[in-house]
Structures are given as structure tokens and as C-alpha cells.
Design a protein around this motif. Structure first.
Motif, PDB file in Angstrom:
ATOM      1  N   LEU A 162       0.837  -1.207   0.000  1.00  0.00           N
ATOM      2  CA  LEU A 162       0.000   0.000   0.000  1.00  0.00           C
ATOM      3  C   LEU A 162       0.870   1.255   0.000  1.00  0.00           C
ATOM      4  CD1 LEU A 162      -2.677  -1.165   2.597  1.00  0.00           C
ATOM      5  CD2 LEU A 162      -3.095  -0.697   0.171  1.00  0.00           C
ATOM      6  N   CYS A 163       1.952   1.197   0.738  1.00  0.00           N
ATOM      7  CA  CYS A 163       2.893   2.311   0.799  1.00  0.00           C
ATOM      8  C   CYS A 163       3.514   2.554  -0.576  1.00  0.00           C
ATOM      9  CB  CYS A 163       3.981   2.022   1.835  1.00  0.00           C
ATOM     10  SG  CYS A 163       5.262   3.283   1.942  1.00  0.00           S
ATOM     11  N   LYS A 164       3.951   1.483  -1.202  1.00  0.00           N
ATOM     12  CA  LYS A 164       4.606   1.577  -2.516  1.00  0.00           C
ATOM     13  C   LYS A 164       3.652   2.160  -3.556  1.00  0.00           C
ATOM     14  CE  LYS A 164       7.577  -1.275  -5.476  1.00  0.00           C
ATOM     15  NZ  LYS A 164       8.163  -2.638  -5.623  1.00  0.00           N
ATOM     16  N   LYS A 165       2.407   1.742  -3.502  1.00  0.00           N
ATOM     17  CA  LYS A 165       1.404   2.225  -4.446  1.00  0.00           C
ATOM     18  C   LYS A 165       1.104   3.704  -4.223  1.00  0.00           C
ATOM     19  CE  LYS A 165      -3.290   1.305  -6.108  1.00  0.00           C
ATOM     20  NZ  LYS A 165      -4.506   0.448  -5.938  1.00  0.00           N
ATOM     21  N   HIS A 166       1.024   4.113  -2.959  1.00  0.00           N
ATOM     22  CA  HIS A 166       0.627   5.490  -2.642  1.00  0.00           C
ATOM     23  C   HIS A 166       1.780   6.485  -2.757  1.00  0.00           C
ATOM     24  CE1 HIS A 166      -1.891   8.574  -0.743  1.00  0.00           C
ATOM     25  NE2 HIS A 166      -0.818   8.920  -0.032  1.00  0.00           N
ATOM     26  N   TYR A 167       2.951   6.125  -2.201  1.00  0.00           N
ATOM     27  CA  TYR A 167       4.082   7.058  -2.151  1.00  0.00           C
ATOM     28  C   TYR A 167       5.113   6.846  -3.259  1.00  0.00           C
ATOM     29  CZ  TYR A 167       2.334   8.387   2.471  1.00  0.00           C
ATOM     30  OH  TYR A 167       1.552   8.832   3.521  1.00  0.00           O
ATOM     31  N   GLY A 168       5.011   5.714  -3.948  1.00  0.00           N
ATOM     32  CA  GLY A 168       5.928   5.473  -5.057  1.00  0.00           C
ATOM     33  C   GLY A 168       7.110   4.585  -4.731  1.00  0.00           C
ATOM     34  N   LYS A 169       7.333   4.314  -3.450  1.00  0.00           N
ATOM     35  CA  LYS A 169       8.430   3.435  -3.033  1.00  0.00           C
ATOM     36  C   LYS A 169       8.009   2.621  -1.822  1.00  0.00           C
ATOM     37  CE  LYS A 169      12.555   5.787  -4.775  1.00  0.00           C
ATOM     38  NZ  LYS A 169      13.883   6.347  -4.427  1.00  0.00           N
ATOM     39  N   ALA A 170       8.578   1.428  -1.707  1.00  0.00           N
ATOM     40  CA  ALA A 170       8.336   0.594  -0.527  1.00  0.00           C
ATOM     41  C   ALA A 170       8.981   1.277   0.682  1.00  0.00           C
ATOM     42  CB  ALA A 170       8.921  -0.801  -0.731  1.00  0.00           C
ATOM     43  N   PRO A 171       8.521   0.963   1.879  1.00  0.00           N
ATOM     44  CA  PRO A 171       9.027   1.659   3.061  1.00  0.00           C
ATOM     45  C   PRO A 171      10.355   1.114   3.578  1.00  0.00           C
ATOM     46  CG  PRO A 171       7.451   0.031   3.744  1.00  0.00           C
ATOM     47  CD  PRO A 171       7.473   0.001   2.229  1.00  0.00           C
ATOM     48  N   ILE A 172      10.859   1.815   4.540  1.00  0.00           N
ATOM     49  CA  ILE A 172      11.943   1.299   5.379  1.00  0.00           C
ATOM     50  C   ILE A 172      11.250   0.530   6.492  1.00  0.00           C
ATOM     51  CG2 ILE A 172      13.805   1.946   6.952  1.00  0.00           C
ATOM     52  CD1 ILE A 172      13.985   4.599   5.356  1.00  0.00           C
ATOM     53  N   ILE A 173      11.769  -0.629   6.831  1.00  0.00           N
ATOM     54  CA  ILE A 173      11.198  -1.397   7.945  1.00  0.00           C
ATOM     55  C   ILE A 173      12.166  -1.354   9.127  1.00  0.00           C
ATOM     56  CG2 ILE A 173      10.372  -3.631   8.761  1.00  0.00           C
ATOM     57  CD1 ILE A 173       9.627  -4.333   5.900  1.00  0.00           C
ATOM     58  N   ARG A 193      25.061   2.245   7.633  1.00  0.00           N
ATOM     59  CA  ARG A 193      26.023   1.187   7.325  1.00  0.00           C
ATOM     60  C   ARG A 193      27.078   1.783   6.392  1.00  0.00           C
ATOM     61  NH1 ARG A 193      24.321  -4.644   6.679  1.00  0.00           N
ATOM     62  NH2 ARG A 193      26.244  -5.757   6.202  1.00  0.00           N
ATOM     63  N   LYS A 194      28.266   1.273   6.441  1.00  0.00           N
ATOM     64  CA  LYS A 194      29.347   1.774   5.598  1.00  0.00           C
ATOM     65  C   LYS A 194      28.922   1.725   4.132  1.00  0.00           C
ATOM     66  CE  LYS A 194      34.302   1.222   4.742  1.00  0.00           C
ATOM     67  NZ  LYS A 194      35.523   0.412   5.052  1.00  0.00           N
ATOM     68  N   GLY A 195      29.088   2.847   3.440  1.00  0.00           N
ATOM     69  CA  GLY A 195      28.728   2.915   2.030  1.00  0.00           C
ATOM     70  C   GLY A 195      27.307   3.396   1.777  1.00  0.00           C
ATOM     71  N   LYS A 196      26.506   3.561   2.845  1.00  0.00           N
ATOM     72  CA  LYS A 196      25.123   4.027   2.704  1.00  0.00           C
ATOM     73  C   LYS A 196      25.014   5.501   3.107  1.00  0.00           C
ATOM     74  CE  LYS A 196      23.530  -0.042   1.539  1.00  0.00           C
ATOM     75  NZ  LYS A 196      22.984  -0.306   0.195  1.00  0.00           N
ATOM     76  N   SER A 197      23.967   6.164   2.605  1.00  0.00           N
ATOM     77  CA  SER A 197      23.796   7.588   2.901  1.00  0.00           C
ATOM     78  C   SER A 197      22.326   7.981   2.761  1.00  0.00           C
ATOM     79  CB  SER A 197      24.653   8.436   1.962  1.00  0.00           C
ATOM     80  OG  SER A 197      24.120   8.370   0.644  1.00  0.00           O
ATOM     81  N   VAL A 198      22.057   9.261   2.939  1.00  0.00           N
ATOM     82  CA  VAL A 198      20.696   9.774   2.814  1.00  0.00           C
ATOM     83  C   VAL A 198      20.130   9.500   1.420  1.00  0.00           C
ATOM     84  CG1 VAL A 198      19.279  11.877   2.853  1.00  0.00           C
ATOM     85  CG2 VAL A 198      21.074  11.568   4.545  1.00  0.00           C
ATOM     86  N   LYS A 199      20.989   9.437   0.426  1.00  0.00           N
ATOM     87  CA  LYS A 199      20.538   9.157  -0.944  1.00  0.00           C
ATOM     88  C   LYS A 199      19.731   7.860  -1.007  1.00  0.00           C
ATOM     89  CE  LYS A 199      24.126  11.466  -3.682  1.00  0.00           C
ATOM     90  NZ  LYS A 199      25.199  11.249  -4.666  1.00  0.00           N
ATOM     91  N   ASP A 200      20.112   6.884  -0.177  1.00  0.00           N
ATOM     92  CA  ASP A 200      19.431   5.590  -0.186  1.00  0.00           C
ATOM     93  C   ASP A 200      18.043   5.665   0.437  1.00  0.00           C
ATOM     94  OD1 ASP A 200      21.615   3.726  -1.176  1.00  0.00           O
ATOM     95  OD2 ASP A 200      22.641   4.729   0.479  1.00  0.00           O
ATOM     96  N   LEU A 201      17.757   6.728   1.177  1.00  0.00           N
ATOM     97  CA  LEU A 201      16.461   6.879   1.854  1.00  0.00           C
ATOM     98  C   LEU A 201      15.499   7.760   1.080  1.00  0.00           C
ATOM     99  CD1 LEU A 201      17.765   7.680   5.481  1.00  0.00           C
ATOM    100  CD2 LEU A 201      17.561   5.432   4.389  1.00  0.00           C
ATOM    101  N   ARG A 202      16.008   8.474   0.097  1.00  0.00           N
ATOM    102  CA  ARG A 202      15.202   9.476  -0.615  1.00  0.00           C
ATOM    103  C   ARG A 202      13.948   8.882  -1.246  1.00  0.00           C
ATOM    104  NH1 ARG A 202      16.051  14.942   0.163  1.00  0.00           N
ATOM    105  NH2 ARG A 202      18.277  15.347   0.522  1.00  0.00           N
ATOM    106  N   LEU A 203      12.840   9.614  -1.075  1.00  0.00           N
ATOM    107  CA  LEU A 203      11.581   9.217  -1.704  1.00  0.00           C
ATOM    108  C   LEU A 203      11.562   9.633  -3.163  1.00  0.00           C
ATOM    109  CD1 LEU A 203       8.800   7.948  -1.153  1.00  0.00           C
ATOM    110  CD2 LEU A 203       7.988  10.223  -0.514  1.00  0.00           C
ATOM    111  N   ARG A 204      12.164  10.785  -3.403  1.00  0.00           N
ATOM    112  CA  ARG A 204      12.269  11.307  -4.765  1.00  0.00           C
ATOM    113  C   ARG A 204      13.733  11.651  -5.053  1.00  0.00           C
ATOM    114  NH1 ARG A 204       7.751  13.097  -2.268  1.00  0.00           N
ATOM    115  NH2 ARG A 204       8.959  14.652  -1.122  1.00  0.00           N
ATOM    116  N   LYS A 205      14.123  11.601  -6.302  1.00  0.00           N
ATOM    117  CA  LYS A 205      15.497  11.910  -6.681  1.00  0.00           C
ATOM    118  C   LYS A 205      15.768  13.419  -6.553  1.00  0.00           C
ATOM    119  CE  LYS A 205      16.176   8.040  -9.833  1.00  0.00           C
ATOM    120  NZ  LYS A 205      16.503   7.641 -11.225  1.00  0.00           N
TER     121      LYS A 205
END
Length: 254
Positions: free
Chosen positions: A167-178, A242-254
Motif C-alpha cells: 500500500l505504501c509503494k502504491k501510494h508514495y511510489g516506493k516501498a518503506p523502510i522497515i 552502514r558503511k557505504g550508505k547515505s541519505v541518498k538511499d532513503l530518498r523518496l524522490r530523486k
């Protein structure tokens, strides 16, 4: 009028008034105090002992004294709980984070005795797409609120979580963080069927070199819920990438 009669009148009419009137003022004052309680959040922490996490997550328990001092790459704010509780500080926190140009996300605290559809409908009614820069987060944790109804199975839990994600993916465009723990991740066999989701793991023990020890392919690690962060009173949930991860990986939109 005789002296005796004057004394009787004083005792009968005047003396009771002297007792009743102060009681009325006291009662009124007490009522006012209950209606307008004074909340003292505590002392500002010493900057020397403050943590500098990659990001923080907040709820109504957290109170800021100066957002200009907040040093964080992102902020997640609790928006909803179950199907009826809207966090009373959701708008306060998210608006403040936005004003200070900190990427902002919102999260939902899931309960087991309501359907995924009911809970997502409530969450999406509170969290507008314009409110957030980051993917929504689904909070699944061991607590008195995650009390499964009778007959609630592991498969039922998986279906509920998956439905909320869809439902999240359909409404917001991306699956959530769990957001969850290793214990629940293993119990509900979440290693399969959730490849489109991002994982946020909570673990406060043995945090050194945690990346090598954790079975979850996480992006975020909540390593403490008892640290001071400058800008806030009291303890704050602290998280690191985690090493190698950043805010870019959390972005809802580019």
C-alpha cells in the motif's frame, strides 16, 4: 442590640463566610492549575557529552530547545500509531526539521490487532506526500502493543507487513523502510519477500563492529536510545548508516 445577640449573629452568619470564601478561591486556583499544567522538560545537556549521530528519530517524548544546534543528516518523526493515535508533536517536529533544511521522514508504529489496510489508511491521511523527503518507515517492535490476537500466526504477521508495504509503494511510489530487531526479523522470516524494502535495525548491545555480526542487510542501525543530542532535552534515539550508505538511499524522490 445586646452584646450577646451581636455575638450570636457573628457566629451564625459572618464566621461561615470567612471560611467559605477562601475555600472558593483555593478551589478555583486548583482547577486552573489542572487545566494548564506546567511542563518542565529538564536541563539542556552539556555539549561536551552530546552525541553526533548520522540521524535521529523523534516522537512526542522529545522536545527541542534549539533546532539550530541539531547536527543530523536526517530526521524521522512518528506520525501515527495503530489506527487512531496521531503523534501530538508530529507537525511540530517535521516543520522544524524542514525549516532547518534537514531531510525528513515519517513513520508508523504498527499494532497486531488492526488490519494493515486500516493502519495504512490512517497513516496516509496524516502524512501528505509534501510532508516528507524520505521513504515512510514502518516500525515493528516487541512491545505490549504488538500483542497478536488469538490465532495470529507467523504467516499472518508476514502478510500484514507485506500488505502495508504494498500500500505504501502504491501510494508514495516506493516501498518503506522497515524498522525492527533481529529477533523479529528471524521470527517472521523477513529475509524473504521484502527485497524492495530498506532495513533499519535496532540493537543497543555489542554495537562495535555490528555490521559484521548482524544477519540483517541493514542500511540504518539504531545503536542507542539513551544519548544526548545538542538541541534537545533528554535522551534521543541515535542512528548511523552502514558503511557505504547515505541519505541518498532513503530518498523518496530523486
Amino acid at each position: 442590640m445586646k452584646k450577646k445577640e451581636i455575638i450570636i449573629i457573628l457566629l451564625t452568619f459572618i464566621l461561615p463566610l470567612l471560611v467559605i470564601v477562601p475555600m472558593c478561591f483555593t478551589a478555583c486556583g486548583t482547577k486552573k492549575a489542572k487545566e494548564q499544567p506546567v511542563v518542565v522538560p529538564g536541563k539542556k545537556p552539556n555539549p561536551a557529552i552530546c552525541e553526533h549521530p548520522d540521524g535521529i528519530d523523534l516522537s512526542h517524548h522529545n522536545v527541542a530547545y534549539d533546532w539550530k544546534k541539531v547536527d543530523a543528516q536526517f530526521v524521522y518523526v512518528r506520525a501515527t500509531f495503530g489506527t487512531s493515535i496521531r503523534d501530538k508533536r508530529y507537525d511540530i517536529h517535521r516543520k522544524a526539521a524542514k525549516r532547518h533544511k534537514i531531510p525528513t521522514g515519517a513513520y508508523h508504529f504498527m499494532v497486531a490487532n488492526k488490519t494493515a489496510k486500516q493502519q495504512f489508511r490512517f497513516f496516509s491521511s496524516v502524512v501528505k506526500k509534501s510532508h516528507i523527503d524520505l521513504r515512510p518507515m514502518l516500525d515493528i517492535e516487541e512491545s505490549k502493543y504488538w500483542r497478536a490476537p488469538k490465532g495470529f500466526t507467523v504467516n499472518d504477521a508476514r502478510k500484514m507487513i507485506r500488505e502495508w508495504c504494498d500500500l505504501c509503494k502504491k501510494h508514495y511510489g516506493k516501498a518503506p523502510i522497515i524498522y525492527t530487531t533481529e529477533k523479529l526479523y528471524k521470527r517472521y522470516h523477513l529475509s524473504k519477500g521484502f527485497d524492495d524494502c530498506i532495513w533499519w535495525v535496532a540493537n543497543y548491545n555489542n554495537v562495535k563492529n555490528y555490521e559484521r555480526k548482524c544477519v540483517i542487510p541493514y542500511t540504518l542501525h539504531q545503536y542507542s536510545h539513551k544519548k544526548y543530542v545538542e538541541g534537545f532535552y533528554g535522551n534521543i534515539d541515535c542512528n548511523r548508516f552502514r558503511k557505504g550508505k547515505s541519505v541518498k538511499d532513503l530518498r523518496l524522490r530523486k
